[in-house]
Design an enzyme around this catalytic site. Structure first.
Site, PDB file in Angstrom:
ATOM      1  N   ASP A   1      -2.860  -1.551  -3.468  1.00  0.00           N
ATOM      2  CA  ASP A   1      -3.933  -0.562  -3.435  1.00  0.00           C
ATOM      3  C   ASP A   1      -4.046   0.282  -4.703  1.00  0.00           C
ATOM      4  OD1 ASP A   1      -1.665   0.996  -2.912  1.00  0.00           O
ATOM      5  OD2 ASP A   1      -2.463   1.903  -1.096  1.00  0.00           O
TER       6      ASP A   1
ATOM      7  N   SER B   1       0.962   2.603  -8.782  1.00  0.00           N
ATOM      8  CA  SER B   1       2.415   2.499  -8.641  1.00  0.00           C
ATOM      9  C   SER B   1       2.812   1.355  -7.712  1.00  0.00           C
ATOM     10  CB  SER B   1       3.035   3.821  -8.167  1.00  0.00           C
ATOM     11  OG  SER B   1       2.632   4.135  -6.859  1.00  0.00           O
TER      12      SER B   1
ATOM     13  N   SER C   1       0.836  -1.198   0.000  1.00  0.00           N
ATOM     14  CA  SER C   1       0.000   0.000   0.000  1.00  0.00           C
ATOM     15  C   SER C   1       0.871   1.248   0.000  1.00  0.00           C
ATOM     16  CB  SER C   1      -0.901   0.013   1.243  1.00  0.00           C
ATOM     17  OG  SER C   1      -1.598   1.248   1.339  1.00  0.00           O
ATOM     18  N   HIS C   2       0.275   2.347  -0.391  1.00  0.00           N
ATOM     19  CA  HIS C   2       0.944   3.642  -0.352  1.00  0.00           C
ATOM     20  C   HIS C   2       1.089   4.178   1.070  1.00  0.00           C
ATOM     21  CE1 HIS C   2       0.330   3.615  -4.639  1.00  0.00           C
ATOM     22  NE2 HIS C   2       0.938   4.784  -4.754  1.00  0.00           N
ATOM     23  N   VAL C   3       0.366   3.593   2.002  1.00  0.00           N
ATOM     24  CA  VAL C   3       0.355   4.078   3.380  1.00  0.00           C
ATOM     25  C   VAL C   3       0.629   2.900   4.320  1.00  0.00           C
ATOM     26  CG1 VAL C   3      -1.052   5.197   5.160  1.00  0.00           C
ATOM     27  CG2 VAL C   3      -1.287   5.899   2.768  1.00  0.00           C
TER      28      VAL C   3
END
Length: 123
Positions: free
Chosen positions: A67, A70, A10-12
């Site tokens: 997610d 990228s 995930s990005h987070v």
């Protein structure tokens, strides 16, 4: 080493931490690793974090869930250089990861897992 493991990207960082917590409640015996956020703790993804999560996962083959775009790009690059087989799923992130992990825990066959993930595809 187990046959299959699950990889969450995930990005987070907090997103994969929370999802990992949920999945470990459902399937404590499934090899599960995560990569969230950038190397400096920001929002984004990291090739190095994903590669480390792949190495740390006890699974010989990994079912990978992500997610956003990228995340998939970095997963694709890691998969190209990894010795492990990594299958990247274009499914709803939480639902796909939950379904796969629960089914792995229940010792459902890989072809059946693929069949059950099919309706969760988002692309």
């Amino acid at each position: 080493m187990s046959d299959y493991g699950v990889l969450l990207v995930s990005h987070v960082a907090q997103i994969v931490e929370g999802l990992s917590r949920l999945l470990k409640e459902v399937a404590p015996d499934v090899a599960l690793t995560t990569a969230g956020g950038t190397d400096d703790g920001g929002v984004g993804t990291s090739f190095d974090k994903i590669q480390a999560a792949v190495r740390e996962n006890a699974g010989e083959s990994l079912l990978a869930f992500y997610d956003l775009g990228s995340s998939k790009m970095n997963l694709d690059m890691v998969a190209e250089v990894s010795d492990k087989k990594i299958e990247i799923f274009d499914t709803a992130f939480i639902e796909g990861a939950y379904t796969a992990t629960a089914l792995l825990h229940a010792k459902v066959s890989y072809p059946e897992i693929l069949k059950q993930l099919e309706p969760l595809k988002v692309k």
